[in-house]
Design an enzyme around this catalytic site. Structure first.
Site, PDB file in Angstrom:
ATOM      1  N   GLY A  10       0.788  -1.225   0.000  1.00 26.64           N
ATOM      2  CA  GLY A  10       0.000   0.000   0.000  1.00 26.64           C
ATOM      3  C   GLY A  10       0.817   1.270   0.000  1.00 26.64           C
ATOM      4  N   SER A  12       1.660   3.445  -2.474  1.00 28.03           N
ATOM      5  CA  SER A  12       1.490   4.455  -3.520  1.00 28.03           C
ATOM      6  C   SER A  12       0.890   5.751  -2.989  1.00 28.03           C
ATOM      7  CB  SER A  12       0.618   3.914  -4.655  1.00 28.03           C
ATOM      8  OG  SER A  12      -0.681   3.600  -4.177  1.00 28.03           O
ATOM      9  N   GLY A  14      -1.162   7.800   0.822  1.00 26.93           N
ATOM     10  CA  GLY A  14      -1.672   7.737   2.181  1.00 26.93           C
ATOM     11  C   GLY A  14      -0.684   7.260   3.220  1.00 26.93           C
ATOM     12  N   GLY A  16       0.685   4.359   3.719  1.00 26.38           N
ATOM     13  CA  GLY A  16       1.794   3.563   3.203  1.00 26.38           C
ATOM     14  C   GLY A  16       2.908   4.415   2.649  1.00 26.38           C
ATOM     15  N   SER A 143      -8.284  -0.863  12.203  1.00 22.30           N
ATOM     16  CA  SER A 143      -9.113   0.332  12.333  1.00 22.30           C
ATOM     17  C   SER A 143      -9.942   0.226  13.603  1.00 22.30           C
ATOM     18  CB  SER A 143     -10.041   0.450  11.122  1.00 22.30           C
ATOM     19  OG  SER A 143     -10.994   1.476  11.304  1.00 22.30           O
ATOM     20  N   TYR A 156     -16.844  -2.734   5.133  1.00 26.64           N
ATOM     21  CA  TYR A 156     -15.503  -2.340   5.568  1.00 26.64           C
ATOM     22  C   TYR A 156     -15.254  -2.767   7.011  1.00 26.64           C
ATOM     23  CZ  TYR A 156     -11.579   0.681   6.894  1.00 26.64           C
ATOM     24  OH  TYR A 156     -10.380   1.156   7.363  1.00 26.64           O
TER      25      TYR A 156
END
Length: 290
Positions: A10, A12, A14, A16, A143, A156
């Site tokens: 991840g 690319s 945010g 990450g 989360s 989610y």
């Protein structure tokens, strides 16, 4: 601490991207980062962020975690090039918000494939060499939605609940191998995922065919999310990256769970954790939608 080889997903955008940049640019070069993106066409922001560290302390690889071939290829290549994987950092994920009965089967499968099955398969792939060496850390960005269900983000939340169960179970057996599991549990974070959920809610809110009750509740959720200092005031990706590094990567024996929430959500989450029947949690969240 000797140099640690970190395989992470991840990267690319945010959380990450911010975390990969922080690790790659550390002045004392404690980490060698294998930063993965779903396609090489998605790497430009990461390349710009790490600058001269590219191919020195950070290496970019293509990885679609829904594909077993990609997982095997990246893990094998990392082991061949660097001899080991000290830390697996699972960050890749997607979010979706909608009225539960209107979510398509394709979307349900997509979100579970990325958020759950991909993390499980990648974890399975790195475990044999960690067990053999009797050393390792597996860190997953979960989360607060994996501890308390979030209305209109049912799918989610269910993926995060699944991750919590998987990694909590795994943490027990892996202690005997000196392998530590960390679950980082942030509240809302200002990333593209959050922006996408806002658009999901806006689109459905404008749907004239839905029930008036859903319309009102979606509007209230949007008001809360978008309020500058409101009920869902969001963290920054740097906040999460800091917890990942200081609470999970640096300690020799980090604890399992690392809760990270804005002050606005403290009471909601803490009530939920102590609520054996679930009724206080439901009522408390409902009050935010009235």
């Amino acid at each position: 601490m000797s140099t640690q080889v970190v395989l992470m997903t991840g990267c690319s955008a945010g959380i990450g991207l911010v975390t990969a940049k922080r690790l790659a640019l550390e002045s004392n070069q404690r980490f060698i980062v294998i930063a993965t993106v779903i396609a090489m066409s998605e790497k430009s922001d990461l390349v710009a962020a790490v600058g001269d560290a590219l191919n020195k302390t950070i290496f970019i690889e293509e990885l679609d975690i829904t594909k077993d071939y990609d997982i095997t290829n990246v893990v094998d290549k990392t082991l061949k090039s660097h001899g080991r994987i000290d830390i697996l950092l699972n960050i890749a994920g997607i979010a979706h918000g909608d009225i539960a009965e209107l979510v398509t089967r394709d979307m349900i499968e997509k979100i579970f494939n990325v958020n759950v099955f991909g993390q499980m398969r990648l974890t399975q792939a790195v475990l044999p060499q960690m067990k053999q060496r009797k050393s390792g850390k597996i860190i997953s960005v979960s989360s607060t939605a994996g501890r308390n269900g979030v209305p209109y983000m049912d799918m989610y939340s269910s993926t995060k609940f699944a991750l919590e169960g998987f990694f909590e179970s795994l943490a027990v057996s892996l202690r005997a191998f000196n392998i530590r599991i960390c679950l980082v549990e942030p509240g809302p974070v200002r990333t593209g995922l959050r922006d996408g959920v806002v658009e999901n809610f806006r689109t459905r809110h404008q749907d004239k065919s839905i029930d008036e009750i859903d319309t009102k509740q979606l509007q209230r959720l949007l008001d809360n999310i978008l309020a500058e200092n409101g009920y869902y005031d969001a963290l920054m990706p740097e906040d999460v990256a800091n917890v990942i590094v200081t609470r999970c990567m640096e300690p020799d024996e980090p604890v399992l769970r690392h809760l990270l929430i804005p002050e606005d959500l403290n009471e909601v989450v803490r009530i939920g954790m102590a609520d054996l029947t679930g009724e206080k949690t439901i009522e408390n969240v409902r009050q935010s939608m009235i």
